[in-house]
Design an enzyme around this catalytic site. Sequence first.
Site, PDB file in Angstrom:
ATOM      1  CG  ASP A   9      24.159  13.543  41.829  1.00  0.00           C
ATOM      2  OD1 ASP A   9      23.094  14.163  41.660  1.00  0.00           O
ATOM      3  OD2 ASP A   9      24.345  12.771  42.789  1.00  0.00           O
ATOM      4  CG  ASP A 102      18.889  15.034  40.824  1.00  0.00           C
ATOM      5  OD1 ASP A 102      18.572  13.931  40.338  1.00  0.00           O
ATOM      6  OD2 ASP A 102      19.059  15.208  42.050  1.00  0.00           O
ATOM      7  CD  GLU A 103      21.457  10.053  39.492  1.00  0.00           C
ATOM      8  OE1 GLU A 103      22.515   9.381  39.486  1.00  0.00           O
ATOM      9  OE2 GLU A 103      20.353   9.589  39.801  1.00  0.00           O
TER      10      GLU A 103
END
Length: 393
Positions: A9, A102-103
């Site tokens: 993350d 963003d993961e």
Amino acid sequence: MNRAIVHIDMNTFFVSCERLTNSELNGIPLIIGGGERGVVASCSYEARKFGVRSAMPIHMAMKLCPQAKIMKGDMEMYSRLSHDITEIIQEKAPVVEKASIDEFYLDITGMDKFYGSYKWTDELAQRITKETGLPLTFALSVNKTVSKIGTGEGKQKQNLEIPEHLVQQFLNPLSIRKIPMVGEQTFQTLSRIGIRTIQTLSEMPADVLGQMIGKNGIELWKKANGIDNNPVEPYTERKSISTEHTFTQDTIDIPKLNRVLLGMVEKLSYQLRSEEWLTSTVTVKIRYANFDTETKQCRVQYTSADHILTQTVQELFDKLYQRRMRLRLIGVRFSGLVRGTYQIDLFNDTEEMLALYQAMDRMKSRYGFDAVMRCAGASFKPNTKNEILKRKP
């Protein structure tokens, strides 16, 4: 063989991207989002200390943290940096799933035989930060659920490794809110009967949970007991989505053409939001009765909102359709896609607009796409032989 699943993350991703280009933003409360009537897309840890959270109305965030600096955000920059991160991970990891901008989930099962799974992940994380300048947190465990929960906890305790024999010990004291599929309504339902920790939830009979909250009850019980067999889905980047409509009879009926275009945009916009995409390029295609084919496209701010895309498509069509000959086919394509956690463009749309789209999408998801539509676009019927949805690898 136990699986080794990593969840990565990128910490406060939008904020961290902005701070790369402006060091004066370091250490101050920072909110990325729209104007006074917009909502928060991301916020710094300094702002979170005051209670500011993602998807919160901007006016509420400013009441909680009046000293915060508000920035509109640059989705093009965020997308570019996300692409850079993806390339670094894909170069090293055997199986990668990009869950959002963003993961990431990585399946590195078997890596411990040759190198050590935690050491390998730690070195990958250091490389990402070194090459992009962006901070991140990761967690390594036996499945996606535990790894994702671990990443959330790791933001306070650094990166975590949770081996199989410690999974339940790790989960038990945590709030049921930590389980990804537990929303506010489920939390309130379970809290009313005293279920607030994962341990209490894990000790409930699975069939009782099923009776209480429906088909998701069994799945929730499994997650509370650290059971998740969902695979890491290999990531392939979608380039565009599009639809075309061939008329049974060639037409020059402008109102009819506009209605079909509106229905196309509504269909594709809903698909964007359902799959959590934002588009930056809009293309309109027409084919005349003599089979001459023309297209016109333009760039837009990243969005998945009907009202913005409808206006853009209408303007392109008006510029494109100049010959006043009968048309055989029209089409719309959205490309330049990036992953987005949110359903609409939080940088430009208001709190009221966000609520409207969320309500409409819930109805479409539950009752079908045509359960609620704009009257003008209702003449476009999806899922017919005239509709072509294209997906490029």
